[in-house]
Write a protein that holds these residues in place. Structure first.
Motif, PDB file in Angstrom:
ATOM      1  N   LYS A 506       0.386  -1.305   0.068  1.00 22.85           N
ATOM      2  CA  LYS A 506      -0.255  -0.066  -0.295  1.00 22.85           C
ATOM      3  C   LYS A 506       0.789   1.588  -0.292  1.00 22.85           C
ATOM      4  CE  LYS A 506      -0.905   0.952   4.719  1.00 22.85           C
ATOM      5  NZ  LYS A 506      -0.980  -1.105   5.653  1.00 22.85           N
ATOM      6  N   GLU A 507       2.132   1.580   0.477  1.00 22.90           N
ATOM      7  CA  GLU A 507       2.915   2.054   0.161  1.00 22.90           C
ATOM      8  C   GLU A 507       3.223   2.743  -0.876  1.00 22.90           C
ATOM      9  OE1 GLU A 507       6.644   0.850   2.854  1.00 22.90           O
ATOM     10  OE2 GLU A 507       5.860   0.770   4.448  1.00 22.90           O
ATOM     11  N   LEU A 508       2.472   2.064  -2.230  1.00 24.24           N
ATOM     12  CA  LEU A 508       3.387   2.526  -3.560  1.00 24.24           C
ATOM     13  C   LEU A 508       2.224   3.387  -3.453  1.00 24.24           C
ATOM     14  CD1 LEU A 508       4.898   1.497  -5.056  1.00 24.24           C
ATOM     15  CD2 LEU A 508       3.132  -0.221  -6.153  1.00 24.24           C
ATOM     16  N   GLU A 509       0.486   3.794  -3.394  1.00 26.48           N
ATOM     17  CA  GLU A 509      -0.478   4.623  -3.817  1.00 26.48           C
ATOM     18  C   GLU A 509       0.334   5.737  -3.994  1.00 26.48           C
ATOM     19  OE1 GLU A 509      -3.823   3.252  -1.155  1.00 26.48           O
ATOM     20  OE2 GLU A 509      -4.634   5.404  -2.070  1.00 26.48           O
ATOM     21  N   PRO A 510       1.378   6.736  -3.064  1.00 28.11           N
ATOM     22  CA  PRO A 510       1.317   7.917  -3.467  1.00 28.11           C
ATOM     23  C   PRO A 510       2.026   7.964  -4.307  1.00 28.11           C
ATOM     24  CG  PRO A 510       1.763   7.246  -1.378  1.00 28.11           C
ATOM     25  CD  PRO A 510       1.429   5.914  -1.730  1.00 28.11           C
ATOM     26  N   PHE A 511       2.934   7.047  -5.238  1.00 27.36           N
ATOM     27  CA  PHE A 511       3.589   7.030  -7.001  1.00 27.36           C
ATOM     28  C   PHE A 511       2.584   7.038  -7.722  1.00 27.36           C
ATOM     29  CE2 PHE A 511       6.343   5.841  -3.695  1.00 27.36           C
ATOM     30  CZ  PHE A 511       7.334   6.174  -3.815  1.00 27.36           C
ATOM     31  N   ALA A 512       0.845   7.051  -7.569  1.00 30.00           N
ATOM     32  CA  ALA A 512      -0.128   7.102  -8.470  1.00 30.00           C
ATOM     33  C   ALA A 512      -0.301   8.262  -9.739  1.00 30.00           C
ATOM     34  CB  ALA A 512      -0.814   6.178  -8.261  1.00 30.00           C
ATOM     35  N   ASP A 513       0.521   8.975  -8.350  1.00 36.65           N
ATOM     36  CA  ASP A 513       0.981  10.940  -8.996  1.00 36.65           C
ATOM     37  C   ASP A 513       1.773  10.836  -9.493  1.00 36.65           C
ATOM     38  OD1 ASP A 513      -2.161  11.328  -8.865  1.00 36.65           O
ATOM     39  OD2 ASP A 513      -2.344  10.815  -6.966  1.00 36.65           O
ATOM     40  N   ASP A 514       3.067  10.117  -9.298  1.00 37.41           N
ATOM     41  CA  ASP A 514       4.219  10.402  -9.558  1.00 37.41           C
ATOM     42  C   ASP A 514       4.494   9.835 -10.765  1.00 37.41           C
ATOM     43  OD1 ASP A 514       7.185  10.028 -10.248  1.00 37.41           O
ATOM     44  OD2 ASP A 514       7.327   9.772  -8.398  1.00 37.41           O
ATOM     45  N   ALA A 515       4.739  11.543 -12.227  1.00 38.70           N
ATOM     46  CA  ALA A 515       4.012  11.050 -13.101  1.00 38.70           C
ATOM     47  C   ALA A 515       5.791  10.477 -13.547  1.00 38.70           C
ATOM     48  CB  ALA A 515       4.757  12.418 -13.758  1.00 38.70           C
ATOM     49  N   GLY A 516       6.759  10.511 -13.076  1.00 36.80           N
ATOM     50  CA  GLY A 516       8.032   9.425 -13.274  1.00 36.80           C
ATOM     51  C   GLY A 516       8.030   8.301 -13.365  1.00 36.80           C
ATOM     52  N   PHE A 517       7.107   8.159 -12.246  1.00 32.53           N
ATOM     53  CA  PHE A 517       6.515   6.823 -11.472  1.00 32.53           C
ATOM     54  C   PHE A 517       6.104   5.706 -12.468  1.00 32.53           C
ATOM     55  CE2 PHE A 517       4.749   2.981  -9.610  1.00 32.53           C
ATOM     56  CZ  PHE A 517       5.683   2.358  -9.044  1.00 32.53           C
ATOM     57  N   ALA A 518       5.016   6.781 -12.821  1.00 30.78           N
ATOM     58  CA  ALA A 518       3.495   6.059 -14.245  1.00 30.78           C
ATOM     59  C   ALA A 518       4.491   5.821 -15.258  1.00 30.78           C
ATOM     60  CB  ALA A 518       2.647   7.329 -14.205  1.00 30.78           C
ATOM     61  N   ALA A 519       5.044   6.742 -15.860  1.00 33.03           N
ATOM     62  CA  ALA A 519       6.002   6.403 -16.932  1.00 33.03           C
ATOM     63  C   ALA A 519       6.969   5.365 -16.999  1.00 33.03           C
ATOM     64  CB  ALA A 519       6.879   7.638 -17.481  1.00 33.03           C
ATOM     65  N   ASP A 520       7.316   4.952 -16.164  1.00 34.45           N
ATOM     66  CA  ASP A 520       8.366   3.421 -15.814  1.00 34.45           C
ATOM     67  C   ASP A 520       7.045   2.338 -15.584  1.00 34.45           C
ATOM     68  OD1 ASP A 520      10.131   5.247 -15.829  1.00 34.45           O
ATOM     69  OD2 ASP A 520      10.175   4.815 -13.124  1.00 34.45           O
ATOM     70  N   TRP A 521       6.131   2.304 -14.780  1.00 35.56           N
ATOM     71  CA  TRP A 521       5.038   1.491 -14.345  1.00 35.56           C
ATOM     72  C   TRP A 521       4.814   1.045 -15.841  1.00 35.56           C
ATOM     73  CZ3 TRP A 521       3.476  -0.936 -10.689  1.00 35.56           C
ATOM     74  CH2 TRP A 521       1.981  -1.532 -10.323  1.00 35.56           C
ATOM     75  N   GLN A 522       3.892   2.478 -17.000  1.00 37.06           N
ATOM     76  CA  GLN A 522       3.848   1.988 -18.085  1.00 37.06           C
ATOM     77  C   GLN A 522       4.306   1.508 -18.984  1.00 37.06           C
ATOM     78  OE1 GLN A 522       2.592   5.917 -19.899  1.00 37.06           O
ATOM     79  NE2 GLN A 522       2.205   5.256 -21.938  1.00 37.06           N
ATOM     80  N   ALA A 523       5.584   1.834 -19.199  1.00 35.61           N
ATOM     81  CA  ALA A 523       6.874   1.590 -19.984  1.00 35.61           C
ATOM     82  C   ALA A 523       6.801   0.237 -19.510  1.00 35.61           C
ATOM     83  CB  ALA A 523       8.074   2.274 -20.366  1.00 35.61           C
ATOM     84  N   ILE A 524       7.155  -0.453 -18.002  1.00 33.76           N
ATOM     85  CA  ILE A 524       7.066  -2.132 -18.238  1.00 33.76           C
ATOM     86  C   ILE A 524       5.896  -2.436 -18.705  1.00 33.76           C
ATOM     87  CG2 ILE A 524       6.876  -3.061 -15.896  1.00 33.76           C
ATOM     88  CD1 ILE A 524       8.558  -1.123 -14.796  1.00 33.76           C
ATOM     89  N   LYS A 525       4.561  -1.987 -18.399  1.00 35.96           N
ATOM     90  CA  LYS A 525       3.561  -3.372 -18.853  1.00 35.96           C
ATOM     91  C   LYS A 525       3.858  -3.723 -20.786  1.00 35.96           C
ATOM     92  CE  LYS A 525       0.633  -4.509 -16.718  1.00 35.96           C
ATOM     93  NZ  LYS A 525      -0.284  -5.581 -16.608  1.00 35.96           N
ATOM     94  N   ARG A 526       4.124  -2.502 -21.009  1.00 30.14           N
ATOM     95  CA  ARG A 526       4.257  -2.621 -22.428  1.00 30.14           C
ATOM     96  C   ARG A 526       6.001  -4.160 -22.801  1.00 30.14           C
ATOM     97  NH1 ARG A 526       6.664  -0.236 -26.776  1.00 30.14           N
ATOM     98  NH2 ARG A 526       5.652  -0.512 -28.611  1.00 30.14           N
TER      99      ARG A 526
END
Ligand code: H2P
Length: 821
Positions: A506-526
């Motif tokens: 759950k400590e990951l929640e704040p990262f949902a609004d972190d643009a850099g993290f989100a970009a990495d998350w999306q790249a990983i999914k890809r």
């Protein structure tokens, strides 16, 4: 232990690993690096890793023995373990070192790991749950042993030929299994068939003796189950049937050479093959024998351990808490009574007390047809003594009922262990309920429905026995091992304690609004999607676009799970595209996987429907690759590890009130896929945890399903009143997807139009509308990614560690017993 790995438990160095690996290549596989096959290399690596676990395994066993730790015995006819190598390396905490050591030898770890033949000793969720639980028990340092069957052939290997499922035998043992150790010295003898007789013992007591028709030997094969980065390695003990005498000399001497080994062959048949779910009655006798076989082996083994520790058998329940994974091992209730009363001369009342305090029962299904019952005649033939014991249990139990519910005759027949409404049957779920101190369902809704419906009469008797333990899955295999990219991203953000304590995700929640993290998350999914696309191409020849939405449904093929509802949606989209070629749709790749029981024709026809629709849609130039439909053959743990991390959308679309829990839904959620689903099984809790924005909800609730059925449901109304649905069903029925053969899918479509037992037509519009909502959301990549992160961050409840803590507290009353180093 291999000398190269050092004699203490400290982890080996890279050099040590390399040396041990080369030693095994030479001394175990008898090959040099130059001539070794990939299998040789895999075997050498597997043995090297096994060596790293042995000392922990021995220390765990001696620690349990010394401390007289109360043990959980998890009895399950299925353990769908998945490949061991990667998981063991992960749990040892050696992933980086092993990969590096292997690379330094000019080899690739993943390439070797892919050599492993996965032990497919389960059908689906039930067997995989047992495997997740075994991992969590060890990781939580709870003394436990898993007991099951060492099937020579696991669940069949599925290929798709001309769109149809074809079954092939699963020869998983053909190159040997480096993860098991045979313990012939702990073999036990199992009786089958024959008759019973009475006698008077030396003390003048009246007793019963079972004179079997045949005996077979049960031989244990043990695998260490190492917890995640702890000093505990529990045991998975699987039993193989062997002939008590391999070779019959008198027969041989008479010149009957084949006859001399025939006993061996028939005995070994007992653990030859895993039965697929939903099979018809054929071969039932062998299945009952299988169940009894592994249960008796396991109980005898536990008694041996108990006696070895110098503890009296009347304290069996203090030493062991036995969990019955569904009714397959429920015969254990009668078998423990037999062992205590007949073999250990314990008086009935005391034996019954011990038995009831020992067992607990997990139910996994609400489908009435899936509740096991055995024709009485067959039961009597195989287990004559157990039938007598069951009669005695039943007589005493029904007396209890009589006193509680005076004059309620119909309740008696509903509760009886024997179904006497027509041909007589032994009801295994009833035996499990009567013989257990706790009964649980596997998700909140399921446990409620059990109390209200399937087990309502037992709930009225003993409300205090009922509890719920929502299923879970291990984050080790299903994230850390399957999705290394997401794992390192998450660990960079919040540290790596979440792998051990998954509530911390759950400590990951704040990262949902972190643009850099989100970009990495999306790249990983890809990246994960690109990897899966490669596999799909290799295995099916179908090329898919990693930038399309990956919409996935993987699970056993069954009408209640409604894979065909997803097909109706695909056909609707296809129909829309054909009517308006310029329609702006979100490109989607529909991925299906799952096995149909070989005797379940309707399920096999659903596979044929998926592949047939795929053939047309994938090859129609008008679609311009905006829709792709892929059926990935032979869905397994191994394949699942590639699929969950690559999914955007998780399809959990069973009719409400039918899916007990589901566990794939949890694996998807942890890997960031959003769910489209009904209010069924654990979906309800997933939605509650992750939030409604992360869950695309459609369809009737279980209540509404009951109400509609009570009112009378007429599917043809839905067909008549919904133009698109009408067109979709007509198109399939016409033979459009079956090269003009209008008969092929007729049974499926006619059933939908006339009886529709799983109410696809009712939920159709709501499903299609909801998919429209999915499309709209997916178009906004940032928003989707945010939801995907939140979804994963809020999936903490669905770790099997949480499930096991619930069982430990509410059912088993056991705690951790860490093994000191
Ligand atoms: C079953 C149930 C699932 C449940 C699983 C584990 C029998 O699995 O149907 O709802 O999650 O047990 O409890 P499956 O359908 O996958 O074979």
């Amino acid at each position: 232990m291999n000398a190269a790995l050092g004699r203490d438990r400290s982890l080996p160095t890279r050099e040590g690993l390399k040396r041990a690996f080369l030693d095994h290549l030479l001394y175990t596989q008898n090959k040099s690096l130059a001539i070794a096959s990939r299998n040789d290399l895999y075997q050498a690596l597997a043995h090297t890793i096994r060596d790293c676990m042995l000392r922990t395994w021995f220390d765990t066993a001696s620690s349990y023995k010394a401390k007289h730790s109360r043990m959980v015995a998890y009895l399950s006819a299925e353990f769908l373990m998945g490949p061991y190598l990667g998981n063991n390396v992960l749990n040892l905490g050696l992933m980086d070192e092993v990969k590096a050591a292997i690379a330094e030898l000019g080899l690739d770890f993943d390439d070797l790991a892919n050599q492993e033949e996965e032990p497919g000793l389960g059908n689906g969720g039930l067997g995989r749950l047992a495997a997740c639980f075994i991992d969590s028990l060890a990781s939580l340092e709870i003394p436990a042993i898993g007991y099951g069957i060492r099937y020579e052939y696991g669940i069949f290997y599925q290929t798709i030929i001309d769109g149809w499922q074809v079954e092939n035998t699963d020869k998983w043992l053909r190159y040997g299994n480096p993860w098991e150790i045979q313990h012939a010295e702990w073999s036990v003898e199992i009786k089958l068939g024959g008759r019973t007789e009475t006698y008077t013992d030396d003390a003048g007591k009246f007793r019963v003796r079972w004179v079997p028709e045949k005996t077979v030997a049960g031989v244990p094969f043990d695998s260490p189950i190492l917890g995640y980065r702890v000093n505990t390695a529990n045991t998975l003990r699987l039993w193989r049937a062997e002939a008590t005498e391999a070779f019959d000399f008198p027969t041989f001497n008479r010149g009957d050479y084949l006859g001399a080994v025939s006993k061996k062959v028939t005995s070994e048949n007992l653990t030859k093959v895993l039965y697929p779910n939903d099979e018809s009655d054929q071969g039932k006798e062998l299945r009952l024998e299988q169940q009894y076989f592994f249960v008796s082996c396991s109980l005898q083994d536990m008694l041996r351990i108990q006696i070895n520790r110098g503890q009296p058998v009347t304290e069996f329940h203090l030493a062991f808490a036995i969990q019955l994974n569904d009714t397959h091992p429920a015969i254990g209730v009668a078998e423990l009574m037999r062992l205590l009363v007949d073999e250990h001369q314990i008086v009935w009342e005391q034996a019954w007390d011990v038995t009831r305090q020992t067992f607990a029962y997990t139910n996994h299904t609400l489908l009435p047809e899936a509740l096991e019952r055995w024709p009485l005649k067959l039961f009597e033939r195989v287990l004559p003594r157990h039938l007598e014991i069951i009669y005695e249990i039943n007589a005493r139990f029904l007396n209890e009922v009589r006193i509680r519910f005076l004059g309620d005759e119909s309740r008696l027949s509903r509760l009886s262990l024997i179904d006497e409404s027509g041909e007589r049957y032994v009801r295994m779920a009833h035996l499990a309920c009567v013989g257990s101190s706790a009964i649980n369902g596997v998700a909140e809704l399921h446990s409620e429905l059990l109390k209200r419906d399937v087990l309502a009469d037992f709930y009225a008797m003993w409300p205090e026995k009922f509890t719920n333990v929502t299923n879970g899955v291990t984050p080790r295999r299903w994230i850390a091992l399957s999705n290394p990219r997401q794992t390192s991203l998450v660990s960079r953000a919040i540290g790596n304690d979440w792998i051990k304590d998954f509530s911390r995700i759950k400590e990951l929640e704040p990262f949902a609004d972190d643009a850099g993290f989100a970009a990495d998350w999306q790249a990983i999914k890809r990246d994960n999607k690109i990897e899966l696309a490669g596999q799909l191409l290799q295995r099916t020849g179908i090329r898919v676009d990693p930038d399309s939405m990956f919409d996935v449904q993987v699970k056993r093929i069954h009408e209640y799970k409604r894979q065909h509802l997803a097909v109706l949606h695909i056909v609707a989209l296809y129909h829309r595209l054909k009517s308006d070629p310029n329609l702006d749709v979100v490109p989607r790749t529909f991925i299906f996987g799952g096995k149909a029981a070989p005797g379940y024709h309707r399920a096999k026809l659903i596979i044929k429907l998926i592949t047939s629709v795929g053939d047309v849609v994938n090859n129609d130039p008008a679609v311009r690759d905006r829709l792709k439909v892929v059926f990935l053959p032979n869905f397994s743990v191994t394949r699942g590890q590639r699929i969950y991390p690559a999914a955007d959308l998780s399809e959990q679309i069973s009719l409400a009130g039918k899916e007990a829990s589901g566990t794939g839904n949890m694996k998807f959620a942890m890997n960031g896929a959003l769910t489209i689903g009904t209010m069924d099984g654990a979906n309800v809790e997933i939605r509650e945890e992750v939030g409604a924005d992360q869950f695309f909800l459609f369809g009737l609730t279980a209540e509404e399903v009951y109400a509609l059925r009570a009112r009378g449901y007429s599917p043809s109304d839905y067909y008549r009143n919904n133009a698109e649905l009408h067109a979709v069903l007509d198109l399939i029925r016409s033979g459009f997807f079956s090269r003009g053969d209008a008969n092929l899918f007729a049974p499926l479509i006619d059933e939908l139009m006339h009886t529709d037992p799983y109410m696809l037509l009712v939920d159709y519009q709501s499903y299609v509308d909801c998919q429209g909502e999915v499309d709209r959301t997916y178009r906004d990549t940032q928003d989707w990614t945010r939801r995907s992160i939140l979804n994963a961050a809020r999936s903490g409840k669905f770790s099997s560690d949480r499930s096991i803590r619930d069982y430990a507290e509410r059912v088993w009353k056991v705690g951790p017993a860490p093994v000191s180093s």
